[in-house]
Design an enzyme around this catalytic site. Structure first.
Site, PDB file in Angstrom:
ATOM      1  N   ARG A   1       1.032  -1.445  -0.318  1.00 23.63           N
ATOM      2  CA  ARG A   1      -0.004   0.009   0.025  1.00 23.63           C
ATOM      3  C   ARG A   1       0.965   1.380  -0.050  1.00 23.63           C
ATOM      4  NH1 ARG A   1      -5.068   1.633   3.627  1.00 23.63           N
ATOM      5  NH2 ARG A   1      -6.677  -0.100   2.372  1.00 23.63           N
TER       6      ARG A   1
ATOM      7  N   HIS B   1      -7.556   1.230  -6.431  1.00 29.06           N
ATOM      8  CA  HIS B   1      -7.764   0.012  -5.368  1.00 29.06           C
ATOM      9  C   HIS B   1      -8.238  -1.578  -5.847  1.00 29.06           C
ATOM     10  CE1 HIS B   1      -8.385  -0.852  -1.381  1.00 29.06           C
ATOM     11  NE2 HIS B   1      -9.101  -0.348  -0.432  1.00 29.06           N
TER      12      HIS B   1
ATOM     13  N   GLN C   1     -10.048  -4.141  -3.174  1.00 32.19           N
ATOM     14  CA  GLN C   1     -11.297  -3.731  -2.637  1.00 32.19           C
ATOM     15  C   GLN C   1     -11.891  -4.391  -3.382  1.00 32.19           C
ATOM     16  OE1 GLN C   1     -12.287  -2.046   0.503  1.00 32.19           O
ATOM     17  NE2 GLN C   1     -13.846  -2.702  -0.364  1.00 32.19           N
TER      18      GLN C   1
ATOM     19  N   ASP D   1     -17.152   6.757  -1.335  1.00 29.52           N
ATOM     20  CA  ASP D   1     -16.290   6.617  -0.575  1.00 29.52           C
ATOM     21  C   ASP D   1     -16.285   8.037  -0.117  1.00 29.52           C
ATOM     22  OD1 ASP D   1     -13.480   5.886   0.672  1.00 29.52           O
ATOM     23  OD2 ASP D   1     -12.849   6.024  -1.827  1.00 29.52           O
TER      24      ASP D   1
ATOM     25  N   CYS E   1     -16.341   1.151   1.482  1.00 31.39           N
ATOM     26  CA  CYS E   1     -15.345   0.610   0.795  1.00 31.39           C
ATOM     27  C   CYS E   1     -14.567   0.585   2.717  1.00 31.39           C
ATOM     28  CB  CYS E   1     -14.070   0.835   0.845  1.00 31.39           C
ATOM     29  SG  CYS E   1     -13.304   2.315   0.641  1.00 31.39           S
TER      30      CYS E   1
ATOM     31  N   ARG F   1     -12.996  -8.448   1.784  1.00 35.08           N
ATOM     32  CA  ARG F   1     -11.837  -8.786   1.206  1.00 35.08           C
ATOM     33  C   ARG F   1     -10.570 -10.199   2.225  1.00 35.08           C
ATOM     34  NH1 ARG F   1     -10.126  -3.388   2.169  1.00 35.08           N
ATOM     35  NH2 ARG F   1      -8.098  -4.342   1.414  1.00 35.08           N
TER      36      ARG F   1
HETATM   37  N1  NVA Z   1      -9.818   6.398  -1.455  1.00 38.02           N
HETATM   38  C1  NVA Z   1      -9.989   6.176  -0.209  1.00 38.02           C
HETATM   39  C2  NVA Z   1      -9.871   5.159   0.252  1.00 38.02           C
HETATM   40  C3  NVA Z   1      -9.603   3.520   1.739  1.00 38.02           C
HETATM   41  C4  NVA Z   1      -9.464   2.533   2.070  1.00 38.02           C
HETATM   42  C5  NVA Z   1      -8.291   6.440   0.094  1.00 38.02           C
HETATM   43  O1  NVA Z   1      -7.503   6.504  -0.834  1.00 38.02           O
HETATM   44  O2  NVA Z   1      -8.000   7.223   1.286  1.00 38.02           O
END
Ligand code: NVA
Length: 317
Positions: A101, A128, A131, A227, A267, A295
């Site tokens: 990540r 992502h 997800q 989101d 998410c 997940r």
């Molecule tokens: N769009 C959000 C997703 C978090 C799981 C971020 O990147 O923070």
């Protein structure tokens, strides 16, 4: 060349289907697959905050018989203390896969370019994809199985320029869904990603659309997703983002315009009262905790598939 999973379209529609079918099997039989018995290690590195992703990968790797090597990006300081390439060349001697990540997509692309083991994107600024596998698994779980995904209408509301929007476009199109991004003009997806998703949709029977009216966006939707308005790394813009994105709040009134039985996805983490109201996320149409649980199952299926197919030819779709 080794197969990686950096973006949703790194797998073909048939490969995505296979992973989603295996996800459903692993949901029922957690220890069905043990490709990491030994235990073999998988590295999980994070440069950003995490809860679900860390938990689901650590537990998933262990359930596959392996050892999750949890690396705090603040300690590893990849790209500062040591280059991305050197870090990768050290780890790939010892682990079966690397899950990362991070921020810029260029970082994980650089890792994938040198890695001798599969690299999995556990969220970047751009995508992502793990997800979205979990989201597709959740839709399949509730709306009639993996074969029922093609033709379903998925509307995503809010920040159309973030990682979730991009992954819904690519992953949803791969699944043959009709993906609608309802967002303000200030936060539209990159036209190149929309074009790529449209090309994929043309082969799967799906479609993609970007529109500005949230009511038009949710009309007739089978699935409504949203989101956070402030993704990790954009905190300095929080006030401006909240003002511009306010009309896209997923509330009961807006949800009433979707199909009566439409599923609600998020998410997580969610900010009740901002992008989604408490009544909606805690209401009967919300499946966000199934989505969070998926997940685990989806990423296990992905790892099983990737470990078995890492040396297959990279598809050109
Ligand atoms: N769009 C959000 C997703 C978090 C799981 C971020 O990147 O923070």
């Amino acid at each position: 060349m080794v197969r990686h999973f950096l973006k949703d379209d790194d797998i073909t529609p048939a490969e995505q289907r296979a992973i989603l079918e295996l996800t459903a099997q692993l949901r029922n039989r957690r220890y069905l697959e043990q490709p990491l018995l030994g235990p073999k290690a998988v590295a999980f590195i994070t440069d950003k905050p995490t809860l679900r992703t860390q938990a689901s990968f650590a537990i998933g790797i262990a359930e596959l018989g392996g050892f999750p090597l949890m690396v705090d990006g603040n300690l590893a300081q990849i790209g500062v203390r040591e280059s991305v390439a050197d870090t990768t060349r050290v780890l790939d001697r010892m682990v079966s896969a690397i899950v990362w990540r991070t921020f810029a997509d260029e970082r994980i692309e650089e890792m994938a370019a040198v890695s001798k083991v599969p690299v999995i994107n556990a969220l970047t600024d751009g995508y992502h994809p793990c997800q979205i596998l979990a989201d597709l698994a959740t839709i399949a779980q509730h709306l009639g199985g993996v074969r029922a995904l093609p033709g379903k209408v998925l509307t995503y509301l809010g920040d159309g320029a973030n990682n979730m929007a991009n992954s819904y476009l690519l992953g949803g199109a791969t699944a043959g869904m009709h993906v609608q991004i309802a967002c303000p003009a200030e936060y539209e997806p990159d036209p190149a990603i929309v074009a790529r998703a449209a090309d994929i949709a043309a082969t799967t029977g799906g479609s993609v659309a970007v529109l500005h009216d949230p009511r038009q966006g949710v009309a007739g939707a089978d699935v409504v997703a949203t989101d956070t308005w402030v993704s990790m790394g954009t905190e300095a813009e929080a006030a401006e983002r909240k003002a511009i994105l306010a009309p896209y709040q997923l509330n009961s009134e807006l949800l009433a315009g979707a199909r009566q039985d439409a599923l609600v996805l998020h998410c997580l983490p969610a900010y009740r009262g901002s992008e989604i109201t408490a009544a909606v996320i805690d209401g009967p149409q919300s499946v966000v905790f199934d989505e969070a649980e998926n997940r685990l199952h989806a990423q296990k299926a992905l790892m099983v598939w990737l470990l078995a197919n890492q040396n297959t030819a990279v598809p050109t779709l």
